[in-house]
Design a protein around this motif. Structure first.
Motif, PDB file in Angstrom:
ATOM      1  N   ALA A 166      -0.775  -7.224  -6.005  1.00  0.00           N
ATOM      2  CA  ALA A 166       0.691  -7.243  -6.085  1.00  0.00           C
ATOM      3  C   ALA A 166       1.234  -8.606  -5.646  1.00  0.00           C
ATOM      4  N   LYS A 167       0.679  -9.130  -4.567  1.00  0.00           N
ATOM      5  CA  LYS A 167       1.128 -10.425  -4.072  1.00  0.00           C
ATOM      6  C   LYS A 167       0.862 -11.527  -5.075  1.00  0.00           C
ATOM      7  N   GLU A 168      -0.314 -11.471  -5.700  1.00  0.00           N
ATOM      8  CA  GLU A 168      -0.670 -12.489  -6.684  1.00  0.00           C
ATOM      9  C   GLU A 168       0.290 -12.486  -7.872  1.00  0.00           C
ATOM     10  N   ARG A 169       0.811 -11.300  -8.211  1.00  0.00           N
ATOM     11  CA  ARG A 169       1.745 -11.191  -9.336  1.00  0.00           C
ATOM     12  C   ARG A 169       3.195 -11.304  -8.901  1.00  0.00           C
ATOM     13  N   GLY A 170       3.389 -11.626  -7.622  1.00  0.00           N
ATOM     14  CA  GLY A 170       4.750 -11.827  -7.134  1.00  0.00           C
ATOM     15  C   GLY A 170       5.538 -10.553  -6.965  1.00  0.00           C
ATOM     16  N   LYS A 171       4.866  -9.458  -6.646  1.00  0.00           N
ATOM     17  CA  LYS A 171       5.540  -8.170  -6.479  1.00  0.00           C
ATOM     18  C   LYS A 171       5.363  -7.664  -5.055  1.00  0.00           C
ATOM     19  N   GLU A 172       6.266  -6.781  -4.661  1.00  0.00           N
ATOM     20  CA  GLU A 172       6.190  -6.160  -3.351  1.00  0.00           C
ATOM     21  C   GLU A 172       5.477  -4.820  -3.465  1.00  0.00           C
ATOM     22  N   GLY A 173       4.586  -4.547  -2.507  1.00  0.00           N
ATOM     23  CA  GLY A 173       3.928  -3.261  -2.491  1.00  0.00           C
ATOM     24  C   GLY A 173       2.467  -3.357  -2.887  1.00  0.00           C
ATOM     25  N   PHE A 174       2.037  -2.398  -3.690  1.00  0.00           N
ATOM     26  CA  PHE A 174       0.624  -2.281  -4.044  1.00  0.00           C
ATOM     27  C   PHE A 174       0.513  -2.096  -5.561  1.00  0.00           C
ATOM     28  N   LEU A 175      -0.431  -2.804  -6.139  1.00  0.00           N
ATOM     29  CA  LEU A 175      -0.528  -2.795  -7.592  1.00  0.00           C
ATOM     30  C   LEU A 175      -1.995  -2.775  -8.010  1.00  0.00           C
ATOM     31  N   GLY A 176      -2.290  -1.982  -8.994  1.00  0.00           N
ATOM     32  CA  GLY A 176      -3.657  -1.966  -9.496  1.00  0.00           C
ATOM     33  C   GLY A 176      -3.943  -0.750 -10.344  1.00  0.00           C
ATOM     34  N   ALA A 177      -4.793  -0.915 -11.340  1.00  0.00           N
ATOM     35  CA  ALA A 177      -5.127   0.188 -12.240  1.00  0.00           C
ATOM     36  C   ALA A 177      -5.824   1.328 -11.517  1.00  0.00           C
ATOM     37  N   LEU A 178      -6.562   1.007 -10.438  1.00  0.00           N
ATOM     38  CA  LEU A 178      -7.284   2.050  -9.715  1.00  0.00           C
ATOM     39  C   LEU A 178      -6.342   3.068  -9.081  1.00  0.00           C
ATOM     40  N   LEU A 179      -5.080   2.670  -8.881  1.00  0.00           N
ATOM     41  CA  LEU A 179      -4.129   3.586  -8.259  1.00  0.00           C
ATOM     42  C   LEU A 179      -3.783   4.737  -9.191  1.00  0.00           C
ATOM     43  N   GLU A 180      -4.195   4.628 -10.436  1.00  0.00           N
ATOM     44  CA  GLU A 180      -3.952   5.711 -11.382  1.00  0.00           C
ATOM     45  C   GLU A 180      -4.715   6.962 -10.980  1.00  0.00           C
ATOM     46  N   ASN A 181      -5.709   6.786 -10.117  1.00  0.00           N
ATOM     47  CA  ASN A 181      -6.543   7.916  -9.719  1.00  0.00           C
ATOM     48  C   ASN A 181      -5.982   8.694  -8.526  1.00  0.00           C
ATOM     49  N   LEU A 182      -4.713   8.456  -8.194  1.00  0.00           N
ATOM     50  CA  LEU A 182      -4.088   9.195  -7.104  1.00  0.00           C
ATOM     51  C   LEU A 182      -4.154  10.692  -7.383  1.00  0.00           C
ATOM     52  N   VAL A 183      -4.399  11.451  -6.303  1.00  0.00           N
ATOM     53  CA  VAL A 183      -4.540  12.890  -6.479  1.00  0.00           C
ATOM     54  C   VAL A 183      -3.451  13.615  -5.712  1.00  0.00           C
ATOM     55  N   ASP A 184      -3.677  14.876  -5.401  1.00  0.00           N
ATOM     56  CA  ASP A 184      -2.734  15.740  -4.714  1.00  0.00           C
ATOM     57  C   ASP A 184      -1.478  15.913  -5.559  1.00  0.00           C
ATOM     58  N   ASP A 185      -0.350  16.102  -4.908  1.00  0.00           N
ATOM     59  CA  ASP A 185       0.904  16.335  -5.627  1.00  0.00           C
ATOM     60  C   ASP A 185       1.782  15.092  -5.639  1.00  0.00           C
ATOM     61  N   ARG A 186       1.209  13.964  -5.214  1.00  0.00           N
ATOM     62  CA  ARG A 186       2.019  12.749  -5.160  1.00  0.00           C
ATOM     63  C   ARG A 186       2.255  12.196  -6.550  1.00  0.00           C
ATOM     64  N   THR A 187       3.367  11.567  -6.735  1.00  0.00           N
ATOM     65  CA  THR A 187       3.733  11.019  -8.043  1.00  0.00           C
ATOM     66  C   THR A 187       4.021   9.539  -7.896  1.00  0.00           C
ATOM     67  N   VAL A 188       3.492   8.732  -8.788  1.00  0.00           N
ATOM     68  CA  VAL A 188       3.796   7.307  -8.809  1.00  0.00           C
ATOM     69  C   VAL A 188       4.353   6.973 -10.173  1.00  0.00           C
ATOM     70  N   VAL A 189       5.132   5.898 -10.213  1.00  0.00           N
ATOM     71  CA  VAL A 189       5.714   5.445 -11.462  1.00  0.00           C
ATOM     72  C   VAL A 189       4.726   4.505 -12.132  1.00  0.00           C
ATOM     73  N   VAL A 190       4.350   4.800 -13.336  1.00  0.00           N
ATOM     74  CA  VAL A 190       3.418   3.970 -14.081  1.00  0.00           C
ATOM     75  C   VAL A 190       4.199   3.123 -15.068  1.00  0.00           C
TER      76      VAL A 190
END
Length: 321
Positions: free
Chosen positions: A232-256
């Motif tokens: 995220a920092k390398e792309r000039g964004k705040e927070g966390f960024l990466g394709a691996l985050l697509e594997n989030l489980v449970d009932d949490r929702t992220v914006v893709v």
């Protein structure tokens, strides 16, 4: 017979070995000899972008020479002098295209994509020329038509049948006029395939999943979270960024945030276009055939199988949707 046939040429091979510098030891193209590795794994650390084209050209030239040798054989067709010979046209072309196709699909760089765009149309033209070679097909057809008159082992019977089927599905039974049409269609499919792959690569490279709240990443390994923050920092964004985050489980929702296309091109639309062009134009080219139909090599890249084509084209090669 293998779906992809390969080759080597002594004259072209000379161009595949070059000097790395004045007074330095010659560097040999790793595609030009058998891999000296466990399980014949390609030596990826030794392969350079400049190795592909000379090895490819060498392979094509050798394959053509091998085909000429098969068709010039005055002996009656046998499994060994026809089917087995076709299956071993050239280890060099085997090596170079297997690596090029695999990396183009899984780990393509802009440089490799450029090489693929240059060589793939040549490969299409070569395979069309080979599969529509009447003298070559006549030898295969003779074996196929006499398969029940000799004591052929089961594995050889299967290889003969599969080889004959591949030739027929690539247009061997078509008239010269229809074969020319099919070659033109295959050229268009090659262009569409390359266009699709380029757009897909660009889309994957711009794909982003951004998570602002670190609590949403609870349960992920620390190194994954750290890598996402660094990305995220390398792309000039705040927070966390990466394709691996697509594997989030449970009932949490992220914006893709992911593009459905690049440059206004919708990938599903392009894929549908490829499918329609493949089926309709191949069906048109097959019109008038009795009992068989052609089947494009490139349809395999888009998920078609012989069974699907059977259902769509039917036995006459006519569209039956």
């Amino acid at each position: 017979m293998k779906p992809i046939i390969f080759g080597l040429c002594c004259m072209a091979a000379a161009g595949a070995v070059f000097l790395t510098g004045c007074g330095k030891q010659e560097r040999e193209n790793p595609f030009m000899k058998a891999y000296d590795t466990p399980y014949d794994i390609p030596p990826f650390d030794k392969i350079q972008i400049s190795d592909y084209e000379p090895a490819f050209d060498a392979g094509i030239a050798e394959a053509k020479a091998s085909i000429d040798s098969i068709t010039a054989n005055a002996d009656a067709p046998t499994f060994d002098n026809t089917i087995l010979a076709l299956d071993n046209l050239s280890p060099t072309l085997d090596r170079v295209v297997s690596v090029m196709f695999a990396l183009a699909e899984a780990d393509a760089s802009p440089e490799l994509a450029a090489v693929n765009e240059k060589l793939l149309p040549k490969y299409t033209a070569f395979t069309d020329e080979m599969m529509m070679n009447q003298a070559l097909f006549d030898r295969v057809k003779t074996l196929y038509e006499n398969i029940d008159t000799v004591n052929q082992p089961l594995d050889e019977r299967r290889a003969i049948t599969d080889t004959y089927t591949q030739f027929v599905r690539r247009g061997a039974l078509l008239s010269p006029e229809k074969q020319s049409e099919l070659k033109e269609v295959n050229g268009k499919l090659t262009d569409l395939y390359l266009k699709y792959n380029k757009n897909l690569l660009n889309s994957n490279n711009t794909f982003e999943i951004v998570v602002e709240n670190e609590a949403d990443l609870a349960g992920l390994p620390k190194n994954t979270v750290d890598n996402a923050a660094a990305e995220a920092k390398e792309r000039g964004k705040e927070g966390f960024l990466g394709a691996l985050l697509e594997n989030l489980v449970d009932d949490r929702t992220v914006v893709v945030v992911a593009g459905c296309g690049v440059g206004g091109v919708s990938f599903p639309h392009l894929l549908a276009e490829v499918a329609v062009v493949s089926i309709l134009q191949h069906g048109q080219a097959a019109g008038g055939m009795e009992g068989e139909y052609p089947f494009s090599f490139f349809s395999a890249f888009f998920g078609f199988s012989g069974g699907i084509v059977d259902g769509v084209l039917g036995k006459t090669g006519q569209i039956s949707l």
